[in-house]
Design a protein around this motif. Sequence first.
Motif, PDB file in Angstrom:
ATOM      1  N   GLY A 284       2.197  -4.080  10.230  1.00  0.00           N
ATOM      2  CA  GLY A 284       2.017  -3.210   8.844  1.00  0.00           C
ATOM      3  C   GLY A 284       1.291  -3.709   7.762  1.00  0.00           C
ATOM      4  O   GLY A 284       1.037  -4.937   7.828  1.00  0.00           O
ATOM      5  N   LEU A 285       0.561  -3.105   6.975  1.00  0.00           N
ATOM      6  CA  LEU A 285      -0.489  -3.447   6.113  1.00  0.00           C
ATOM      7  C   LEU A 285       0.190  -3.937   4.774  1.00  0.00           C
ATOM      8  O   LEU A 285       1.239  -3.604   4.575  1.00  0.00           O
ATOM      9  CB  LEU A 285      -1.351  -2.505   5.460  1.00  0.00           C
ATOM     10  CG  LEU A 285      -2.518  -2.051   6.505  1.00  0.00           C
ATOM     11  CD1 LEU A 285      -2.135  -1.859   7.877  1.00  0.00           C
ATOM     12  CD2 LEU A 285      -3.578  -1.123   6.003  1.00  0.00           C
ATOM     13  N   VAL A 286      -0.508  -5.072   4.279  1.00  0.00           N
ATOM     14  CA  VAL A 286      -0.120  -5.922   3.130  1.00  0.00           C
ATOM     15  C   VAL A 286      -0.908  -5.616   2.173  1.00  0.00           C
ATOM     16  O   VAL A 286      -2.147  -6.028   2.117  1.00  0.00           O
ATOM     17  CB  VAL A 286       0.204  -7.218   3.362  1.00  0.00           C
ATOM     18  CG1 VAL A 286       0.678  -8.153   1.981  1.00  0.00           C
ATOM     19  CG2 VAL A 286       1.126  -7.725   4.409  1.00  0.00           C
ATOM     20  N   ASP A 287      -0.865  -4.948   1.040  1.00  0.00           N
ATOM     21  CA  ASP A 287      -1.519  -4.507  -0.145  1.00  0.00           C
ATOM     22  C   ASP A 287      -1.142  -5.270  -1.089  1.00  0.00           C
ATOM     23  O   ASP A 287      -0.089  -5.404  -1.985  1.00  0.00           O
ATOM     24  CB  ASP A 287      -1.348  -2.897  -0.483  1.00  0.00           C
ATOM     25  CG  ASP A 287      -2.319  -2.410  -1.217  1.00  0.00           C
ATOM     26  OD1 ASP A 287      -3.161  -3.142  -1.969  1.00  0.00           O
ATOM     27  OD2 ASP A 287      -2.692  -1.113  -1.164  1.00  0.00           O
ATOM     28  N   SER A 288      -2.149  -6.142  -1.418  1.00  0.00           N
ATOM     29  CA  SER A 288      -1.967  -7.310  -2.540  1.00  0.00           C
ATOM     30  C   SER A 288      -2.318  -6.797  -3.942  1.00  0.00           C
ATOM     31  O   SER A 288      -2.056  -7.844  -4.974  1.00  0.00           O
ATOM     32  CB  SER A 288      -2.977  -8.341  -2.205  1.00  0.00           C
ATOM     33  OG  SER A 288      -4.206  -8.215  -2.165  1.00  0.00           O
ATOM     34  N   LEU A 289      -2.508  -5.475  -4.253  1.00  0.00           N
ATOM     35  CA  LEU A 289      -2.487  -5.101  -5.600  1.00  0.00           C
ATOM     36  C   LEU A 289      -2.379  -3.590  -5.681  1.00  0.00           C
ATOM     37  O   LEU A 289      -3.413  -2.818  -5.167  1.00  0.00           O
ATOM     38  CB  LEU A 289      -3.889  -5.578  -6.088  1.00  0.00           C
ATOM     39  CG  LEU A 289      -4.316  -5.045  -7.466  1.00  0.00           C
ATOM     40  CD1 LEU A 289      -3.209  -5.774  -8.611  1.00  0.00           C
ATOM     41  CD2 LEU A 289      -5.794  -5.409  -8.033  1.00  0.00           C
ATOM     42  N   VAL A 290      -1.222  -3.317  -6.234  1.00  0.00           N
ATOM     43  CA  VAL A 290      -1.023  -1.917  -6.386  1.00  0.00           C
ATOM     44  C   VAL A 290      -0.324  -1.675  -7.608  1.00  0.00           C
ATOM     45  O   VAL A 290       0.405  -2.529  -8.145  1.00  0.00           O
ATOM     46  CB  VAL A 290       0.182  -1.471  -5.161  1.00  0.00           C
ATOM     47  CG1 VAL A 290       0.220   0.042  -5.414  1.00  0.00           C
ATOM     48  CG2 VAL A 290      -0.549  -1.764  -3.845  1.00  0.00           C
ATOM     49  N   HIS A 291      -0.464  -0.887  -8.364  1.00  0.00           N
ATOM     50  CA  HIS A 291      -0.082  -0.372  -9.759  1.00  0.00           C
ATOM     51  C   HIS A 291       1.425   0.475  -9.423  1.00  0.00           C
ATOM     52  O   HIS A 291       1.163   1.729  -9.508  1.00  0.00           O
ATOM     53  CB  HIS A 291      -1.086   0.196 -10.746  1.00  0.00           C
ATOM     54  CG  HIS A 291      -2.011  -1.049 -10.981  1.00  0.00           C
ATOM     55  ND1 HIS A 291      -1.748  -1.808 -11.984  1.00  0.00           N
ATOM     56  CD2 HIS A 291      -3.120  -1.207 -10.431  1.00  0.00           C
ATOM     57  CE1 HIS A 291      -2.859  -2.691 -12.234  1.00  0.00           C
ATOM     58  NE2 HIS A 291      -3.786  -2.226 -11.026  1.00  0.00           N
ATOM     59  N   ILE A 292       2.267  -0.309  -8.870  1.00  0.00           N
ATOM     60  CA  ILE A 292       3.427   0.562  -8.240  1.00  0.00           C
ATOM     61  C   ILE A 292       3.946   1.576  -9.416  1.00  0.00           C
ATOM     62  O   ILE A 292       4.573   2.520  -9.163  1.00  0.00           O
ATOM     63  CB  ILE A 292       4.711  -0.174  -7.621  1.00  0.00           C
ATOM     64  CG1 ILE A 292       4.935  -1.312  -8.596  1.00  0.00           C
ATOM     65  CG2 ILE A 292       3.909  -0.903  -6.365  1.00  0.00           C
ATOM     66  CD1 ILE A 292       6.075  -2.148  -7.840  1.00  0.00           C
ATOM     67  N   GLY A 293       4.102   0.930 -10.790  1.00  0.00           N
ATOM     68  CA  GLY A 293       4.535   1.729 -11.854  1.00  0.00           C
ATOM     69  C   GLY A 293       3.656   2.558 -12.488  1.00  0.00           C
ATOM     70  O   GLY A 293       4.284   3.348 -13.695  1.00  0.00           O
ATOM     71  N   GLY A 294       2.380   2.735 -12.035  1.00  0.00           N
ATOM     72  CA  GLY A 294       1.402   3.543 -12.686  1.00  0.00           C
ATOM     73  C   GLY A 294       0.571   2.547 -13.902  1.00  0.00           C
ATOM     74  O   GLY A 294       0.783   1.276 -13.615  1.00  0.00           O
ATOM     75  N   GLY A 295      -0.586   3.061 -13.896  1.00  0.00           N
ATOM     76  CA  GLY A 295      -1.523   2.272 -14.845  1.00  0.00           C
ATOM     77  C   GLY A 295      -2.295   3.126 -15.828  1.00  0.00           C
ATOM     78  O   GLY A 295      -1.842   4.310 -16.126  1.00  0.00           O
TER      79      GLY A 295
END
Length: 389
Positions: free
Chosen positions: A55-66
Motif C-alpha cells: 500500500g502506498l504511503v502518502d507523506s503529505l495530505v491535507h486530510i482536513g482540507g486546505g
Amino acid sequence: MLKLIRGARVYAPQDLGVQDVLLGDQRVLAIAPEINLSAEWVEHVQAEGMLLLPGLVDSLVHIGGGGGEGGFHTRTPQMTLTDATLGGVTTVIGALGTDAVTRTLPDLLAKAHALEAEGITAYCYTGSYQIPVRTLMGNVTDDITLIDKFIGVGEVAIADHRSSQPNAAELARIAADARVAGMLAGKAGIVSIHVGDHPDKLDLLHQVVAESAIPATQYYPTHMNRNSELMQAGLAWAKLGGYLDVTTSTNAQFIAEGEIPAAQALAYYLQQGVPVSQLTMSSDGNASLPVFDPNGQLVGLEVGRVTSLYEAFCEAVQQHDVSIVDALHSVTLSPATILKLPHKGRIAVGADADLVLVEASNLRISKVFAKGREMVSDGQPIVKGTFAT
C-alpha cells in the motif's frame, strides 16, 4: 477469516517473484512460493498473472482540507476515505498549510482518528506554515512525545511569500525540539519543509545544517519539482544526505510555468545518482493549488488529488523508464523509512497487510487491502467513508 493471495508476482518493493501471501490479524503472516490451506475459514484470492504491491504511503495530505488564499469560500474540502483507497494509498500523513486559523490541529487530529476508524492508517504533523509553531500542548516536544499520531512538525514554509520568513536560529530550534521528541517517543521527529518558488530555494536549510548540530536528515523538503532551478538545488542537498520529496498534484498552468511533473523529476534524480532511499513522491492531496499573478494576487485555484500519487508511479514506470522497484520504493518504503513507520511500505512477514493488487499489463488497480480488509475490488470501492453515498 484468513486471506490467501495466490500466485501474484510480489514487489515488496523488491521483486520477490511469484509468491503466495497469507494475511491475518491485520498483518502479513507468511510469504512462500506455495501455501496450502484449504479450511473454510481461509478466503482464497486468485491472483495469477497479477502484481502485488505494498500500500502506498502518502507523506503529505491535507486530510482536513486546505486553502483559503482567496477567501473563506476557497477553503478546499476534506479528504474522503475513497480519495485515498482508489489510488492504492493506505497510509496518509496529515498536515496544515497556509491556514492554521480556520484549519486547526484538533480538527486535523480528529480527522486522522476518523480515517483510522474507517479503515486506513493516518498520522499527522503538528504545526503549519507559520513560526512560532502552533501546537496543542504548548510546544513541539510535548506534542510529538505525548500525542500518538503526531510524528513530526510541518509543513514549515520557507522561500515563499506566505511563510513567516524564518531565520536559521528559529528553524534550528524547531528541528532540535522535534528531534528530541522523536528520540523520546521512538518517532521520526521529522520537520516537513514547504519550499516555495523564491530564489533563496534551499539556502536556509544549508545555513541551518552548517551552523547547528542537526543533520540534514531531520528536514524533509517537499515541492522539490517546483522548477528546474529548485531541482538543481536539490542535488546539492542530496549530497548532504538530505531527502527530496516531489509533488504529484499539479495542473496545466503550473507545468507551463516551469514545474516538472513528479514522475519526470523522480527519473531525473535517479539518473543523477540520487539513491532512491532519499527520494519520495507525495500527493499534497486536498491542498489548494493556487495561481498567483506577479503581484502575489490569487487569480486561480484548484484542488490536489491523492490519486495523483499512484498515477505518478505509473507514469514513472510507463513513460520514463523507471523500474517498478525504484518507482514503488519512492511511494512506499522510502517514505515509510524516513518517517520511521516500520510496519508500512513493505510486504514482509509481520508488516501491516496493506496491499495493492494490480494488473501486470497496465498497472490498473484491481484490489486494495488496508490492514487486511478489502477496501477496493475490481477497481471499485466496497468500503466507503461514513457519510459517503
